[in-house]
Structures are given as structure tokens and as C-alpha cells.
Design a protein around this motif. Sequence first.
Motif, PDB file in Angstrom:
ATOM      1  N   THR A 115      -1.286  15.752  -5.774  1.00 48.60           N
ATOM      2  CA  THR A 115      -0.682  14.620  -5.319  1.00 48.60           C
ATOM      3  C   THR A 115       1.014  15.309  -4.842  1.00 48.60           C
ATOM      4  OG1 THR A 115      -1.468  13.133  -5.984  1.00 48.60           O
ATOM      5  CG2 THR A 115       0.885  12.033  -4.917  1.00 48.60           C
ATOM      6  N   LEU A 116       1.816  15.520  -3.769  1.00 49.35           N
ATOM      7  CA  LEU A 116       2.849  16.070  -3.936  1.00 49.35           C
ATOM      8  C   LEU A 116       3.797  14.847  -3.464  1.00 49.35           C
ATOM      9  CD1 LEU A 116       0.684  17.819  -2.698  1.00 49.35           C
ATOM     10  CD2 LEU A 116       2.678  19.199  -2.198  1.00 49.35           C
ATOM     11  N   TYR A 117       5.146  15.468  -4.212  1.00 49.55           N
ATOM     12  CA  TYR A 117       6.586  14.578  -3.392  1.00 49.55           C
ATOM     13  C   TYR A 117       7.208  15.763  -2.471  1.00 49.55           C
ATOM     14  CZ  TYR A 117      10.688  12.220  -4.257  1.00 49.55           C
ATOM     15  OH  TYR A 117      12.863  11.453  -3.945  1.00 49.55           O
ATOM     16  N   LYS A 118       8.118  15.199  -1.729  1.00 47.47           N
ATOM     17  CA  LYS A 118       9.097  15.653  -0.927  1.00 47.47           C
ATOM     18  C   LYS A 118      10.412  15.163  -1.577  1.00 47.47           C
ATOM     19  CE  LYS A 118       9.936  18.030   3.752  1.00 47.47           C
ATOM     20  NZ  LYS A 118       8.979  17.339   5.411  1.00 47.47           N
ATOM     21  N   GLU A 119      10.889  15.866  -1.614  1.00 43.55           N
ATOM     22  CA  GLU A 119      12.416  15.415  -2.323  1.00 43.55           C
ATOM     23  C   GLU A 119      13.331  17.091  -1.973  1.00 43.55           C
ATOM     24  OE1 GLU A 119      14.574  14.688  -6.710  1.00 43.55           O
ATOM     25  OE2 GLU A 119      13.214  16.016  -6.732  1.00 43.55           O
ATOM     26  N   ASN A 120      14.458  16.444  -1.117  1.00 40.97           N
ATOM     27  CA  ASN A 120      15.404  17.152  -0.796  1.00 40.97           C
ATOM     28  C   ASN A 120      14.610  18.077   0.419  1.00 40.97           C
ATOM     29  OD1 ASN A 120      17.464  15.532  -2.218  1.00 40.97           O
ATOM     30  ND2 ASN A 120      17.315  17.127  -3.488  1.00 40.97           N
ATOM     31  N   GLY A 121      13.388  17.457   1.135  1.00 39.24           N
ATOM     32  CA  GLY A 121      13.354  18.237   2.141  1.00 39.24           C
ATOM     33  C   GLY A 121      12.326  19.778   1.679  1.00 39.24           C
ATOM     34  N   ILE A 122      12.388  19.121   0.426  1.00 36.97           N
ATOM     35  CA  ILE A 122      10.573  20.423  -0.281  1.00 36.97           C
ATOM     36  C   ILE A 122       9.406  19.665  -0.965  1.00 36.97           C
ATOM     37  CG2 ILE A 122      10.714  22.499  -2.343  1.00 36.97           C
ATOM     38  CD1 ILE A 122      13.359  22.758  -1.762  1.00 36.97           C
ATOM     39  N   TRP A 123       8.551  20.320  -0.866  1.00 41.82           N
ATOM     40  CA  TRP A 123       7.364  19.360  -1.622  1.00 41.82           C
ATOM     41  C   TRP A 123       7.280  20.081  -2.860  1.00 41.82           C
ATOM     42  CZ3 TRP A 123       4.605  15.623   0.489  1.00 41.82           C
ATOM     43  CH2 TRP A 123       5.179  15.361   1.966  1.00 41.82           C
ATOM     44  N   LYS A 124       6.591  19.406  -3.669  1.00 40.93           N
ATOM     45  CA  LYS A 124       6.873  19.749  -4.948  1.00 40.93           C
ATOM     46  C   LYS A 124       5.049  18.918  -5.055  1.00 40.93           C
ATOM     47  CE  LYS A 124      10.316  22.138  -6.045  1.00 40.93           C
ATOM     48  NZ  LYS A 124      10.214  23.939  -6.705  1.00 40.93           N
TER      49      LYS A 124
END
Length: 134
Positions: A115-124
Motif C-alpha cells: 500500500t502506498l500513499y502519495k504525500e506532497n506529490g511523492i509516492w511512499k
Amino acid sequence: MIFASSIQAQNQEVQKVIETFFEGFHAKDTVKMKSVCSDKIILQSIMENAKGAKLSDESAKEFYNSIATIPSDFKFEEKILNYSIQVDGTMAHVWTPYEFYINGKLSHSGVNAFTLYKENGIWKIIYCIDTRRK
């Protein structure tokens, strides 16, 4: 057509994160792995055998330490068989069946679910669970 192109581009971004994770994994490069993982990543594994299944948790610190301390003569490869990617806004889910080889011999197989989360335009990567079967 523009919508389909946008989805394709987003899926490629997400897949690149997973590819970078495995590039670091195979190189035993925890800095590279950490570059695509959240500081709050959750790691779990499900070991399956004839007696049933067992769920285990691993802290990020334990995980990175286990990778960093793999002896240089120990050869391993996790072959990703394919990618199934789903994206909804700032969340993505990636399903990757795999085969794991040690010194060229199949050790086990299973599936990774990221599962990834995109924070401030960056996927982590924020969550990873895998199954393991002999």
C-alpha cells in the motif's frame, strides 16, 4: 484518451517505486529502500505450511538491519512475476506475485501486497505484507 494516459502515467510512477524498492533490496542498499518507504512503514508476513498459517510482524529497524547484514556471498533474488496496480487519488495498492531464489534455487513463492500513499506529490510505501509458501 487523456484519462487513460493519466492512469497509465500514475501506474508507472507507482510501479517505479516498487522497482526501486527491489533494486535496493537486491543490492542490500537500505538507503535506496528507505528512499521509497515511509518512516512509519508496517511490515508483516504470512508463513504458510501444511500445519496452517502464521502472521508475523517486523519493525522497519529489524527489516533494514536484516538486509544490511546479509553476507556478501549469500545470493538471493525475488523475481516479480507481474504487477496489479490500483490507484484512488493519493492511495495505491500493488499486488506482486513472486518467486524467491537462494543461490539460484527456488526457496519459496507467494505474493507481496504493497500500500502506498502519495504525500506532497511523492509516492511512499506505507504497508507491505507478503505470503510465503515452500
